[in-house]
Design a protein around this motif. Structure first.
Motif, PDB file in Angstrom:
ATOM      1  N   ALA A  41       0.839  -1.209   0.000  1.00  0.00           N
ATOM      2  CA  ALA A  41       0.000   0.000   0.000  1.00  0.00           C
ATOM      3  C   ALA A  41       0.869   1.251   0.000  1.00  0.00           C
ATOM      4  N   VAL A  42       1.973   1.206   0.753  1.00  0.00           N
ATOM      5  CA  VAL A  42       2.839   2.388   0.823  1.00  0.00           C
ATOM      6  C   VAL A  42       3.454   2.672  -0.544  1.00  0.00           C
ATOM      7  N   LEU A  43       3.877   1.606  -1.217  1.00  0.00           N
ATOM      8  CA  LEU A  43       4.462   1.797  -2.551  1.00  0.00           C
ATOM      9  C   LEU A  43       3.436   2.363  -3.527  1.00  0.00           C
ATOM     10  N   ILE A  44       2.212   1.901  -3.386  1.00  0.00           N
ATOM     11  CA  ILE A  44       1.166   2.437  -4.263  1.00  0.00           C
ATOM     12  C   ILE A  44       1.002   3.931  -4.001  1.00  0.00           C
ATOM     13  N   LEU A  45       1.059   4.298  -2.725  1.00  0.00           N
ATOM     14  CA  LEU A  45       0.931   5.721  -2.407  1.00  0.00           C
ATOM     15  C   LEU A  45       2.075   6.524  -3.014  1.00  0.00           C
ATOM     16  N   LEU A  59       9.801   8.776  -9.621  1.00  0.00           N
ATOM     17  CA  LEU A  59       9.182   8.376  -8.350  1.00  0.00           C
ATOM     18  C   LEU A  59       8.115   7.312  -8.628  1.00  0.00           C
ATOM     19  N   GLN A  60       7.365   7.548  -9.672  1.00  0.00           N
ATOM     20  CA  GLN A  60       6.350   6.566 -10.055  1.00  0.00           C
ATOM     21  C   GLN A  60       6.989   5.261 -10.484  1.00  0.00           C
ATOM     22  N   SER A  61       7.934   5.354 -11.423  1.00  0.00           N
ATOM     23  CA  SER A  61       8.478   4.139 -12.036  1.00  0.00           C
ATOM     24  C   SER A  61       9.179   3.267 -10.998  1.00  0.00           C
ATOM     25  N   LEU A  62      10.009   3.887 -10.131  1.00  0.00           N
ATOM     26  CA  LEU A  62      10.757   3.084  -9.166  1.00  0.00           C
ATOM     27  C   LEU A  62       9.808   2.331  -8.245  1.00  0.00           C
ATOM     28  N   SER A  63       8.724   2.989  -7.863  1.00  0.00           N
ATOM     29  CA  SER A  63       7.750   2.284  -7.028  1.00  0.00           C
ATOM     30  C   SER A  63       7.117   1.138  -7.805  1.00  0.00           C
ATOM     31  N   LEU A  64       6.840   1.397  -9.070  1.00  0.00           N
ATOM     32  CA  LEU A  64       6.170   0.359  -9.866  1.00  0.00           C
ATOM     33  C   LEU A  64       7.076  -0.845 -10.094  1.00  0.00           C
ATOM     34  N   TYR A  65       8.378  -0.606 -10.288  1.00  0.00           N
ATOM     35  CA  TYR A  65       9.278  -1.747 -10.499  1.00  0.00           C
ATOM     36  C   TYR A  65       9.196  -2.688  -9.304  1.00  0.00           C
ATOM     37  N   VAL A  66       9.191  -2.100  -8.117  1.00  0.00           N
ATOM     38  CA  VAL A  66       9.157  -2.940  -6.915  1.00  0.00           C
ATOM     39  C   VAL A  66       7.822  -3.664  -6.816  1.00  0.00           C
ATOM     40  N   MET A  80       2.806  10.022  -9.879  1.00  0.00           N
ATOM     41  CA  MET A  80       1.916  10.265 -11.025  1.00  0.00           C
ATOM     42  C   MET A  80       1.296  11.652 -10.944  1.00  0.00           C
ATOM     43  N   MET A  81       0.916  12.039  -9.723  1.00  0.00           N
ATOM     44  CA  MET A  81       0.287  13.351  -9.598  1.00  0.00           C
ATOM     45  C   MET A  81       1.288  14.451  -9.920  1.00  0.00           C
ATOM     46  N   VAL A 137      -4.403   0.968 -15.119  1.00  0.00           N
ATOM     47  CA  VAL A 137      -5.257   2.144 -14.975  1.00  0.00           C
ATOM     48  C   VAL A 137      -4.491   3.406 -14.574  1.00  0.00           C
ATOM     49  N   ALA A 138      -4.000   3.438 -13.321  1.00  0.00           N
ATOM     50  CA  ALA A 138      -3.464   4.715 -12.827  1.00  0.00           C
ATOM     51  C   ALA A 138      -2.236   5.191 -13.614  1.00  0.00           C
ATOM     52  N   PRO A 139      -1.177   4.370 -13.737  1.00  0.00           N
ATOM     53  CA  PRO A 139      -0.013   4.872 -14.479  1.00  0.00           C
ATOM     54  C   PRO A 139      -0.363   5.206 -15.919  1.00  0.00           C
TER      55      PRO A 139
END
Lengths: 497, 513
Positions: A122-126, A150-157, A132-133, A261-263
């Motif tokens: 959940a934290v990574l999604i945040l 910031l988005q991409s690094l979270s998404l990789y994980v 993204m914002m 969806v979000a990304p």
């Protein structure tokens, strides 16, 4: 113009989100299991912790959505012009927050069932959502890149979140390598543009580009091409789509749902802003790139999906196709087109979340199943789930009166209005081809003999999300005015309206 | 709005959805649900029919204007409104849809045993879409209903159809979708050019001939598939053969009319110059359809397939009459559509009756049915003669008018088309002889039963309609009359303006100079 450091109000949702994410990270660490238990991949304590943090994260997303909707619609820039708040960003942020929140709701049950529930999810999604914002509010190429990373690094994980699964880690690694490549291309483009224009701010670039519109410097055009390619990578448009099927298939299903969806909304909004705001005067140069990308995506999305047997892979190709349609709206580079793109993405988010909610229901004898054939006869074993998926499939193929029809209507309207008849004709014809594989799923569910039923219960979170999003898709036509009106306001914001 | 202030058209359109929602809410054991679904669907569709009769009673046949008009704001940002209304062209097709739906539900009473609830819901949704399509006075709204029909029909063919149902359902869906999406682009183009999607407003807009040329082709792609015209008719025999009886009835009775309705509502009045330009091509395609499909019908061994091919031939008369641009031709086209809707629907029901008993549609498996089923033979005879176009039946009036119109427009076209009538008599009489007359030799036919009460109830209104339309067609022609005039007038204005050479070419030539 806000003064640096004084007016933080336009960035309040992001600030709130990032602070809340860090706070939840701390809470998760200190509240969670300690010692030996903490090292285990999974334990009931982990699940317990994850559930609490996830619901808190959903609450944070909802509050952030309220903060976004409370923002003024006028255009305000802060942080020395790096960050812009306007109706366009607001619309995109709401989509991102809704997409993140819905997919997070669906993830909770799944993660527990699959024994991968950890609060970091959940934290990574945040964090990714914050990135993204920032992307959609970027008013400078550097700010853009920071948000994107910031988005991409979270998404990789997140893609590799199921760390004991070969497929998931492979997906994460692939995503990382190819994502890094695309980031590199983007950066290369940014540096070229900076070298030839001498600035990275969007208004500054717009002024310089407008001066050179008749005969732009070659380096500037090269830079633009690289930036467009890098962003096409992020939205998974052909021919930069190669990572999508593997990552969609390999990632845990809630992660795939989130990715789709979000990304996607964020990257599309970003692409639109970059093409329209700083490079608007160069439309002559970039419309060809977008045109070709759009046609290739629609074609690939339609034809490559036909032979897929894995539903997540199918959805990957479907998403490539949908990006192609959304980009049809960007080709004319005018307000009608941008409005079409925004409407498209908004409706796409709801259809897609509903579809993934059904995929999350595909569980038999305690194991997740992903083959399309497993849906056979679903209309008899689980009529409501089948009806929801059928609604999504008809909607995705653009059959009225479902929501997907309206999304296609507005992008094609933009293309026709701007005189891109061939693009519109290619678009509608590929949509007929794509209808074939969407219909195939309906056929499996309704015409074929039933396979054994899925496990019950489906899980409250998934059921509620599924009911909500599929009803939205079904009944959108009754009162479409609010969404269409909001999209019109958002599109007007990009054109100084 | 009617004098009583009720939004009658919306009621007729959406009442079936109320029934569908009710059926959806029924819970309980499967047999109970099925029984409830049957009754709810029947009563809803009957109530819809009764409401629609009020439309006819309150209808003013003296004016070509749209009546019962309702306007509501829908998508204000784009000026797209929810606008409904009917004129002489659409009124009787609304009634045709509302008549055929309860008949179809009654015809499926025993034939459909599995998933009755879903079946009835599909039919009621289908009725909403059909009625809505004939009432829509906004292009986008029209398109939504026009395309929306595909979803329930796809499911009806695919779930309750015969052996090759999946193939047929896909073919039906993709064929019609491919045609329709091009029409969507044409609608968008017209919206962009004229900034309105309001059909009455668009009827008064003049578009330049080059634009008409492309728009006409896009509309044609959609309507020609739906009619269907040769050579894009191939989905029809498949869909008809595989669909359950009631599905075939709706397909032949109403869905085929959608294409012809589109020609009369959009192509001819909105794009008259292009229509004049393309008339010879439409004539050729119509004549091929009439002669070729009649010949194909002669050699069919499957009854449903034979009637399906005969539908293509009959629709050939409709397109022929439409594009003559004469009052007789247009009225004849409308009357043929109406008559064909009743007759072909009845013929599919007739096939359905013996299919339910013997589970085969092969003509060779029957023979001598008159000895066991006299009432059935009588009903079959009436419908067969109506299909042939015998004076005194509905088939005669329509085809006679269409041919009279064709004769004024092009003698050769009329001559070739008339051969179709002869061929039509040949294949229908041949079919009738093989199925009804002769010796009853087959063992399993010896105890076949005649029509039961339910079946008699189904056929009674259809027989009455066919004879009424044939003997006293005035009430029907009166409805058509007011609206046919303006359509023909527009065509004629364009034709006289285009005397020599055709306007499309002339402007193209002027452009080159």
């Amino acid at each position: 113009m806000g003064e640096f450091g004084l007016n933080l109000l336009p960035a309040l949702p992001e600030l709130f989100l990032i602070c809340a994410a860090m706070a939840l990270l701390m809470v998760g660490v200190f509240r969670g299991p300690t010692g030996r238990e903490a090292a285990a991949t999974w334990s009931p304590a982990h699940a317990d912790n994850a559930r609490g943090i996830s619901w808190a994260a959903i609450a944070v997303l909802v509050i952030a959505a309220f903060l976004v909707s409370a923002q003024p619609v006028e255009r305000i820039t802060v942080f020395a012009g790096m960050f812009v708040g306007d109706a366009f960003a607001g619309f995109a942020k709401l989509l991102i927050l809704v997409g993140s929140a819905l997919t997070l709701v669906m993830a909770i049950d799944y993660n527990e069932r699959e024994k991968m529930a950890r609060f970091e999810y959940a934290v990574l999604i945040l964090f990714a959502t914050t990135g993204m914002m920032l992307m959609v509010s970027a008013n400078d190429l550097i700010a853009l890149y920071l948000g994107l990373e910031l988005q991409s690094l979270s998404l990789y994980v997140v893609a590799a979140f199921r760390r004991d699964s070969l497929q998931s880690t492979e997906a994460g690694l692939k995503y990382f390598v190819l994502g890094a490549l695309s980031s590199g291309m983007l950066l290369y483009g940014v540096s070229l543009v900076y070298g030839f224009a001498g600035t990275t701010t969007f208004p500054g670039l717009a002024a310089i580009v407008a001066d050179q519109a008749a005969e732009p410097a070659l380096g500037l055009v090269f830079g633009l091409v690289f930036i467009a390619a890098g962003l096409a990578f992020k939205v998974a448009a052909a021919p930069f789509h190669m990572w999508t099927p593997d990552v969609y298939e390999g990632s845990p299903t809630p992660v795939t749902a989130f990715f789709s969806v979000a990304p996607k909304a964020a990257a599309t909004a970003l692409l639109v802003r970059v093409m329209i705001e700083p490079f608007g005067p160069l439309a002559e140069q970039w419309w060809q790139i977008i045109w070709v990308t759009s046609v290739l995506s629609m074609g690939l999305g339609a034809f490559a999906a036909i032979n897929q047997t894995n539903i997540k892979r199918l959805m990957a190709y479907s998403s490539i196709g949908h990006i192609g349609y959304a980009l049809v709206g960007l080709v004319p580079g005018d307000e009608t087109g941008v409005r079409g793109v925004l409407i498209y993405i908004a409706i796409y988010i709801f259809m897609n979340v509903a579809t993934f909610a059904v995929i999350l229901c595909m569980k038999r004898d305690g194991k997740m199943i992903e083959r399309i054939d497993d849906l056979a006869g679903l209309a008899r074993s689980q009529p409501m789930v089948a009806a929801a998926l059928a609604i999504c499939m008809f909607s995705m193929s653009g059959i009225p009166p479902l929501a997907g029809f309206f999304s296609k209507l507005y992008v094609f309207l933009a293309a026709v209005a701007a005189g891109y008849y061939w693009l519109a004709v290619l678009g509608v014809l590929t949509s007929v081809v794509a209808a074939f594989y969407y219909l195939r799923i309906v056929k499996l569910m309704y015409f074929d003999e039933p396979a054994p039923a899925f496990d019950r219960p489906l899980g409250t979170g998934v059921s509620v999300v599924l009911a909500g999003t599929s009803l939205f898709t079904l009944l959108f036509f009754v009162y479409p005015a609010p969404l269409l009106g909001a999209a019109a306001v958002a599109a007007a914001a990009l054109f100084g309206g | 709005m009617t004098m009583t202030g009720w939004p009658l058209l919306s009621l007729v359109t959406f009442l079936p959805l109320v029934g569908a929602a009710f059926i959806l809410a029924v819970r309980g054991p499967e047999a109970v649900v099925a029984a409830n679904a049957r009754h709810a669907a029947l009563w809803t569709s009957l109530a819809t029919f009764v409401l629609s009769v009020f439309l006819w009673l309150d209808f003013d046949t003296r004016t070509p204007d749209f009546q019962f008009v309702e306007v509501r704001e829908w998508i204000p940002a784009f000026g797209i409104t929810y606008k409904m209304g009917i004129d002489g062209v659409s009124l009787l097709f609304v009634l045709l849809s509302t008549v055929l739906t309860p008949i179809c539900i009654l015809a499926s009473w025993e034939a459909i045993e599995t998933r009755v609830r879903e079946y009835m819901i599909a039919f009621l949704v289908l009725e909403t879409m059909m009625v809505g399509m004939f009432c829509a006075l906004d292009m986008v709204l029209f398109y939504i209903f026009f395309e929306g029909v595909l979803i329930p029909m796809f499911l009806i063919i695919g779930i309750w159809g015969g052996k090759r149902r999946v193939y047929s359902a896909f073919k039906f869906f993709l064929y019609t979708l491919a045609g329709s999406v091009l029409m969507l682009l044409a609608i968008l183009f017209m919206y962009f050019e004229t900034e309105t999607t309001d059909i009455p407003a668009l009827l008064n807009v003049y578009l330049v001939p080059e634009v008409q040329f492309w728009l006409w082709l896009a509309f044609f792609a959609s309507f020609a598939v739906k009619v269907p015209m040769w050579p894009v008719h191939t989905w029809l025999p498949d869909a008809h053969v595989e669909a359950p009886t009631a599905g075939s009835v709706i397909l032949a009775g109403v869905l085929l009319k959608m294409g012809a309705y589109g020609f009369l509502r959009f192509s001819v009045p909105m794009l008259p110059d292009a229509s004049v330009f393309f008339t010879p091509y439409v004539f050729v395609l119509s004549i091929i359809a009439i002669i070729y499909t009649s010949l194909v019908a002669l050699v069919q061994e499957d009854m449903k397939k034979l009637i399906a091919y005969s539908s293509v031939a009959h629709m050939g008369f409709v397109t022929l009459g439409t594009f003559t641009g004469t009052v007789q031709g247009v009225e004849g086209a409308l009357f043929t559509m109406l008559s064909h809707g009743v007759v072909s629907g009845a013929l599919f029901l007739i096939v359905g009756v013996i299919y339910d008993r013997m589970h085969t549609r092969e003509i060779a498996r029957y023979g001598g049915l008159v000895h066991r089923m006299p009432v059935y033979a009588f009903v079959f005879m009436v419908m067969m003669l109506a299909s042939v176009g015998l004076p005194g039946t509905s088939g005669f009036v329509g085809e006679f008018l269409a041919l009279a119109g064709a004769y004024q427009a092009n003698t050769w076209a009329a001559l070739f088309a008339t051969t179709g009538i002869i061929l039509g008599a040949a294949y229908m009489l041949y079919l009738y002889r093989r199925v009804i007359f002769g010796e009853l030799t087959r063992e399993d036919l010896k105890d076949i039963t005649d029509l039961n009460l339910r079946e008699k109830l189904i056929f009674a209104p259809l027989v009455v309609l066919v004879l009424w339309m044939g003997i006293y067609p005035k009430p029907f022609l009166d409805v058509f009359a007011a609206s046919s005039g303006p359509i023909a007038a527009r065509y004629h204005a364009a034709k006289s303006a285009a005397s020599e050479p055709p306007r499309v070419l002339r402007t193209a030539a002027a452009k080159q100079e």
